[in-house]
Design a protein around this motif. Structure first.
Motif, PDB file in Angstrom:
ATOM      1  N   PRO A   1       0.874  -1.322  -0.075  1.00  9.47           N
ATOM      2  CA  PRO A   1       0.205  -0.046  -0.041  1.00  9.47           C
ATOM      3  C   PRO A   1       0.773   1.231  -0.097  1.00  9.47           C
ATOM      4  O   PRO A   1       0.381   2.427  -0.286  1.00  9.47           O
ATOM      5  N   ASP A   2       2.057   1.348   0.389  1.00  5.73           N
ATOM      6  CA  ASP A   2       2.881   2.417   0.476  1.00  5.73           C
ATOM      7  C   ASP A   2       3.719   2.376  -0.957  1.00  5.73           C
ATOM      8  O   ASP A   2       4.813   3.309  -1.003  1.00  5.73           O
ATOM      9  N   GLY A   3       3.624   1.475  -1.744  1.00  5.62           N
ATOM     10  CA  GLY A   3       4.379   1.462  -3.044  1.00  5.62           C
ATOM     11  C   GLY A   3       5.417   0.389  -2.937  1.00  5.62           C
ATOM     12  O   GLY A   3       6.186   0.075  -1.844  1.00  5.62           O
ATOM     13  N   LEU A   4       6.042  -0.279  -4.077  1.00  2.00           N
ATOM     14  CA  LEU A   4       6.799  -1.299  -4.017  1.00  2.00           C
ATOM     15  C   LEU A   4       8.358  -0.842  -3.604  1.00  2.00           C
ATOM     16  O   LEU A   4       9.024  -1.474  -2.991  1.00  2.00           O
ATOM     17  N   GLY A   5       8.557   0.342  -4.207  1.00  2.00           N
ATOM     18  CA  GLY A   5       9.776   0.992  -3.898  1.00  2.00           C
ATOM     19  C   GLY A   5      10.206   1.428  -2.327  1.00  2.00           C
ATOM     20  O   GLY A   5      11.349   1.224  -1.941  1.00  2.00           O
ATOM     21  N   ARG A   6       8.958   1.485  -1.586  1.00  2.00           N
ATOM     22  CA  ARG A   6       9.322   1.576  -0.243  1.00  2.00           C
ATOM     23  C   ARG A   6       8.657   0.574   0.451  1.00  2.00           C
ATOM     24  O   ARG A   6       8.452   0.630   1.986  1.00  2.00           O
ATOM     25  N   SER A   7       8.718  -0.527  -0.072  1.00  2.57           N
ATOM     26  CA  SER A   7       8.169  -1.821   0.592  1.00  2.57           C
ATOM     27  C   SER A   7       9.126  -2.433   1.615  1.00  2.57           C
ATOM     28  O   SER A   7      10.192  -2.907   0.861  1.00  2.57           O
ATOM     29  N   ARG A   8       8.905  -2.594   2.735  1.00  2.00           N
ATOM     30  CA  ARG A   8       9.891  -3.253   3.788  1.00  2.00           C
ATOM     31  C   ARG A   8       9.977  -4.995   3.366  1.00  2.00           C
ATOM     32  O   ARG A   8      11.032  -5.247   3.445  1.00  2.00           O
TER      33      ARG A   8
END
Length: 195
Positions: free
Chosen positions: A151-158
């Motif tokens: 939900p916060d975007g793949l690039g920011r996915s932990r």
């Protein structure tokens, strides 16, 4: 029986046209696929998605043939995952996150074969670590494919970071596509071929 107006397969290339390495023009990819005797060949976006018609039903054989032909004719080495139209329809129908309305926040990792037991264990650990770090991502393994909601975007996915950093020892070749690509490929498989 397959309609003459429907393609039968999709090939998903892993790791092409990302950065400076493994560059392949889509015209070259279409020509390479056609050289294998595949028909109704079309590509979708630059990430290496090919829809086509083939009488061959063995997905592993189709993937191997395309991998070898690309390496020989275009000098690019990449993994390939092939699915039938019916398999891609099943992937779409099995979506465990139908409430996600942004197709860029939902991804499917398509695997070449069923993951081994280490994959599920590694996934559970990665989800737990990501949640401990405040991540809101979700992941579900359905058959041989992994659905990843970011939900916060793949690039920011932990979670994506955890999975990339610590892959399972028995993880098969896999390549990810966002939900927009999945649905557009399905539409190309079900629509009329070019020309």
């Amino acid at each position: 029986m397959t309609s003459e107006r429907e393609r039968t397969h999709v090939a998903l290339l892993r790791g092409v046209n990302v950065g400076a390495h493994n560059r392949i023009a889509m015209a070259d990819l279409r020509a390479t696929a056609a050289s294998l005797g595949w028909q109704d060949v079309a590509t979708y976006v630059q990430s290496g998605n090919v829809v086509f018609t083939s009488a061959e039903q063995d997905a592993g054989e189709l993937a191997r043939a395309l991998e070898e032909t690309i390496a020989e004719h275009v000098d690019v080495r990449c993994g390939v995952v092939v699915l039938t139209r019916e398999e891609l329809q099943q992937v779409a129908a099995a979506n465990p996150y139908p409430h996600e309305t942004d197709p860029k926040h939902l991804h499917v990792v398509f695997h070449s074969r069923d993951p081994g037991p280490d994959t599920a264990a590694t996934l559970a650990v990665a989800v737990e670590r990501a949640q401990e770090l405040g991540g809101r991502d979700e992941a579900t393994l359905v058959g041989r494919h992994l659905y990843l909601r970011t939900p916060d975007g793949l690039g920011r996915s932990r979670l994506a970071s955890e999975l990339t950093r610590r892959p399972a020892a028995d993880a098969p070749v896999g390549t990810a596509r966002n939900w927009a690509t999945v649905t557009n490929l399905l539409a190309l498989l079900e629509g009329p071929p070019p020309g």
